[in-house]
Design a protein around this motif. Sequence first.
Motif, PDB file in Angstrom:
ATOM      1  N   LYS A  32      23.885 -34.538  10.008  1.00  0.00           N
ATOM      2  CA  LYS A  32      25.103 -34.848   9.257  1.00  0.00           C
ATOM      3  C   LYS A  32      26.246 -35.151  10.211  1.00  0.00           C
ATOM      4  CE  LYS A  32      24.347 -32.275   5.011  1.00  0.00           C
ATOM      5  NZ  LYS A  32      24.822 -31.128   4.200  1.00  0.00           N
ATOM      6  N   LYS A  86      20.297 -26.335   9.703  1.00  0.00           N
ATOM      7  CA  LYS A  86      20.803 -26.006   8.369  1.00  0.00           C
ATOM      8  C   LYS A  86      22.067 -25.153   8.454  1.00  0.00           C
ATOM      9  CE  LYS A  86      16.362 -26.090   5.963  1.00  0.00           C
ATOM     10  NZ  LYS A  86      15.339 -25.275   5.311  1.00  0.00           N
ATOM     11  N   GLU A  89      25.007 -27.252   9.978  1.00  0.00           N
ATOM     12  CA  GLU A  89      25.479 -28.267   9.049  1.00  0.00           C
ATOM     13  C   GLU A  89      26.266 -27.661   7.899  1.00  0.00           C
ATOM     14  OE1 GLU A  89      22.442 -32.010   9.709  1.00  0.00           O
ATOM     15  OE2 GLU A  89      22.056 -30.688   7.999  1.00  0.00           O
ATOM     16  N   GLU A  90      25.893 -26.477   7.484  1.00  0.00           N
ATOM     17  CA  GLU A  90      26.622 -25.806   6.413  1.00  0.00           C
ATOM     18  C   GLU A  90      27.938 -25.185   6.903  1.00  0.00           C
ATOM     19  OE1 GLU A  90      23.965 -22.970   4.627  1.00  0.00           O
ATOM     20  OE2 GLU A  90      22.594 -24.529   3.921  1.00  0.00           O
ATOM     21  N   HIS A  91      27.967 -24.795   8.169  1.00  0.00           N
ATOM     22  CA  HIS A  91      29.143 -24.107   8.728  1.00  0.00           C
ATOM     23  C   HIS A  91      29.484 -24.668  10.111  1.00  0.00           C
ATOM     24  CE1 HIS A  91      28.651 -21.242   5.472  1.00  0.00           C
ATOM     25  NE2 HIS A  91      27.388 -21.095   5.837  1.00  0.00           N
TER      26      HIS A  91
END
Length: 94
Positions: A32, A86, A89-91
């Motif tokens: 991302k 993961k 990308e989330e944080h």
Amino acid sequence: MNFSRESSILNVMEPIVSNLFDDNYVKTNSLKCSCEKCKMDIILLTLNHVSPHYTSTQAGEAYIKALFLNPQLQSDVLREIIQSVKIIEEHPNH
């Protein structure tokens, strides 16, 4: 014993994780965010979740890298990379 930058102690997992990450994420443009901070955070988080394998010789480095030609060991490291991707990308930290 003092460890300094001059000592030739190497955690062979560093280039193994870095190379697997590059091959599976960086070269395929599947992140991302591909900024240097996110890529470094992914590698560092992964290294914190895999066992270190230290050596001080080129022969030891070659031996450890040869062990990681085993598909199961590569899969184990790749699983940790996937988890790290993961999380980052989330944080992201930027």
